[in-house]
Design an enzyme around this catalytic site. Structure first.
Site, PDB file in Angstrom:
ATOM      1  N   ASP A   1       0.142   8.705  -2.002  1.00 34.83           N
ATOM      2  CA  ASP A   1       0.696   7.484  -1.448  1.00 34.83           C
ATOM      3  C   ASP A   1       1.491   6.839  -2.588  1.00 34.83           C
ATOM      4  O   ASP A   1       1.239   7.123  -3.761  1.00 34.83           O
ATOM      5  CB  ASP A   1      -0.439   6.573  -0.974  1.00 34.83           C
ATOM      6  CG  ASP A   1       0.059   5.241  -0.441  1.00 34.83           C
ATOM      7  OD1 ASP A   1       0.977   5.239   0.390  1.00 34.83           O
ATOM      8  OD2 ASP A   1      -0.475   4.208  -0.876  1.00 34.83           O
TER       9      ASP A   1
ATOM     10  N   ASP B   1       2.828   3.015  -2.723  1.00 37.17           N
ATOM     11  CA  ASP B   1       2.479   1.619  -2.989  1.00 37.17           C
ATOM     12  C   ASP B   1       1.020   1.451  -3.374  1.00 37.17           C
ATOM     13  O   ASP B   1       0.120   1.841  -2.629  1.00 37.17           O
ATOM     14  CB  ASP B   1       2.763   0.751  -1.754  1.00 37.17           C
ATOM     15  CG  ASP B   1       4.242   0.495  -1.522  1.00 37.17           C
ATOM     16  OD1 ASP B   1       5.047   0.729  -2.442  1.00 37.17           O
ATOM     17  OD2 ASP B   1       4.584   0.036  -0.415  1.00 37.17           O
TER      18      ASP B   1
END
Length: 176
Positions: free
Chosen positions: A13, A15
């Site tokens: 991922d 963020d």
């Protein structure tokens, strides 16, 4: 670690897993600039986007170590500011002349909805079974959801920290 017990596809991922802050939390957004002397990346209001040190190390290792040659590395994100994310991937350095974008040799997927959907796309694109994937994410519900598919998942609250990458590899090897 024996060769057959290594992940074939590494998924991160973006963020609050590899960088901070999350794109939607930036006060200014584009355009982003990189200070030529310090390498610091800032949005138009001067807010800095930084890589977590352990994320920088993991991406650098995956991109440069002979041990991981041939491994696929990609991202899976629900980031709505995809242009900002792409720019930050181009500007953020991991060392030895590499940026984040160059470390993602298998690209990635931006889409809304379930992370399970991301993994369906990645499995189809790369022909890799879920059991041969490892996923790093800061949101517990993403980890829980994707783990049900058979993916080795590493929960990274507040970003990827020292030892979590290695622990994830150990967990993956023990699952095989």
């Amino acid at each position: 670690m024996p060769r057959g017990k290594r992940p074939k596809l590494f998924v991160f991922d973006l963020d609050d897993t590899i960088w901070r802050p999350e794109m939607y939390l930036l006060n200014g957004g584009a355009p982003f600039t990189k200070d030529k002397k310090t390498g610091r990346v800032r949005d138009r209001t001067g807010e800095e986007v930084t890589l977590y040190p352990a994320a920088r190390e993991a991406l650098h290792e995956l991109a440069t170590s002979k041990e991981w040659q041939g491994s696929l590395v990609c991202y899976a994100s629900r980031c709505h500011e995809t242009d900002w994310a792409h720019t930050c991937m181009d500007l953020l350095d991991v060392g030895d002349g590499l940026n984040v974008a160059s470390c993602f040799n298998a690209g990635g997927v931006f889409q809304s909805g379930s992370k399970q959907g991301h993994f369906q796309v990645l499995a189809s694109q790369h022909g890799v079974d879920f059991e041969d994937m490892i996923f790093f994410d800061n949101e517990r519900w993403n980890i829980t959801e994707v783990a049900k598919m058979g993916v080795t998942c590493v929960y990274t609250p507040n970003g990827l920290k020292k030892g979590q990458f290695e622990k994830g590899l150990q967990d993956h090897a023990s699952r095989k």
